[in-house]
Design an enzyme around this catalytic site. Structure first.
Site, short mmCIF file in Angstrom:
data_model
loop_
_atom_site.label_atom_id
_atom_site.label_comp_id
_atom_site.label_asym_id
_atom_site.label_seq_id
_atom_site.Cartn_x
_atom_site.Cartn_y
_atom_site.Cartn_z
NE ARG A 136 6.24 1.51 0.69
CZ ARG A 136 6.74 0.52 1.46
NH1 ARG A 136 6.82 -0.71 0.99
NH2 ARG A 136 7.14 0.78 2.66
NE ARG A 193 4.07 -2.13 5.28
CZ ARG A 193 4.63 -0.98 5.64
NH1 ARG A 193 5.07 -0.84 6.86
NH2 ARG A 193 4.76 0.01 4.79
NE ARG A 197 4.78 8.58 3.23
CZ ARG A 197 5.00 7.53 4.01
NH1 ARG A 197 4.73 7.60 5.30
NH2 ARG A 197 5.47 6.43 3.51
CE LYS A 221 9.43 6.45 7.82
NZ LYS A 221 10.00 5.65 6.73
NE ARG A 246 8.34 -3.57 6.31
CZ ARG A 246 8.15 -2.27 6.17
NH1 ARG A 246 8.51 -1.44 7.12
NH2 ARG A 246 7.64 -1.80 5.05
#
Ligand code: AP5
Length: 220
Positions: A174, A163, A91, A13, A130
């Site tokens: 998550r 992160r 969400r 996203k 990431r």
């Protein structure tokens, strides 16, 4: 033009939003970025949400709806923008209902929901590799999109780090939260808003091409 980018953590996203926002003059509104900025600034909000982000759970709907209200109203006042691109919101069913109320109040609407449908294996691979620039927030991946110099942002020279919530146990949490609380809200929009599902496992450029086709049609 008001769009929602929807999909599980790691579906791309943020990556796609960065590519789309300039071309279409859209404000990229990422609730995750807003929350991480508050944490980095050590504001009252940041201190309240820091442990929630680190655990992979969701921040409460009232906090999120307050943030989004300010962000959406700011776009409405900015004549240089053609609309917004939501990333990571709504969400929960409560957030989707809150967005409905805000849109009714401001006479705005969602033009399209773009669903990046990525598989669990692909997103685990992506999130664990990431890396994000601490200064300009550019997103990299150790395998798919590495920095030229290890740990240094190609664009601004900032420090590139992992992160806090991209650790294996938090990634799993998550993804579970997404399946339990977020994916079901697609039902809320069925038949009310144009919904376009894209294979989020495709390479980045191919996903961008698909989205541009959809946005181009919506803008025509
Ligand atoms: P948030 O920041 O919204 O995170 P997320 O939804 O978990 O999404 P991500 O940012 O992890 O992934 P992405 O889909 O943007 O993927 P990206 O483009 O980076 O939320 C974080 C936390 O904040 C939540 O857990 C919650 O606590 C809180 N929060 C946020 N919003 C909330 C809300 N509304 N309500 C309550 N709480 C909220 O890509 C991932 C990686 O893959 C990158 O390395 C990228 O380079 C790579 N990549 C991207 N696309 C491709 C591709 N097609 N092929 C190969 N690699 C790719």
């Amino acid at each position: 033009m008001n769009l929602v980018l929807f999909g599980p953590p790691g579906s791309g996203k943020g990556t796609q939003a960065e590519r789309l926002r300039n071309q279409w003059k859209l404000r990229h509104i990422s609730t995750g970025d807003l929350l991480r900025e508050a944490v980095a600034a050590k504001s009252d909000l940041g201190q309240r949400v820091e442990s929630v982000l680190a655990s992979g759970q969701l921040v409460s709907d009232d906090i999120i709806l307050g943030l989004m209200r300010d962000a959406i109203l700011a776009v409405k006042k900015d004549a240089s923008l053609a609309g917004w691109l939501l990333d990571g919101f709504p969400r929960t069913v409560g957030q989707a209902e809150g967005l409905d109320a805000l849109l009714a109040e401001t006479g705005t609407r969602v033009d399209a929901i773009i669903v990046l449908d990525a598989t669990r294996d692909a997103v685990i691979d992506r999130l664990s590799g990431r890396r994000t620039c601490t200064q300009c927030k550019t997103v990299y991946h150790v395998k798919f999109n590495p920095t030229r110099v290890d740990g240094v942002c190609d664009k601004c020279g900032g420090k590139v780090v992992q992160r806090e919530d991209d650790r294996p146990e938090t990634i799993a949490k998550r993804l579970d939260v997404y399946e339990e609380q977020t994916r079901p809200i697609l039902t809320h929009y069925e038949g009310r808003v144009a919904m376009h599902v894209i294979d989020g496992d495709l390479p980045v450029d191919q996903v961008t091409t698909e989205i541009e086709r959809i946005v181009g049609r919506a803008a025509a």
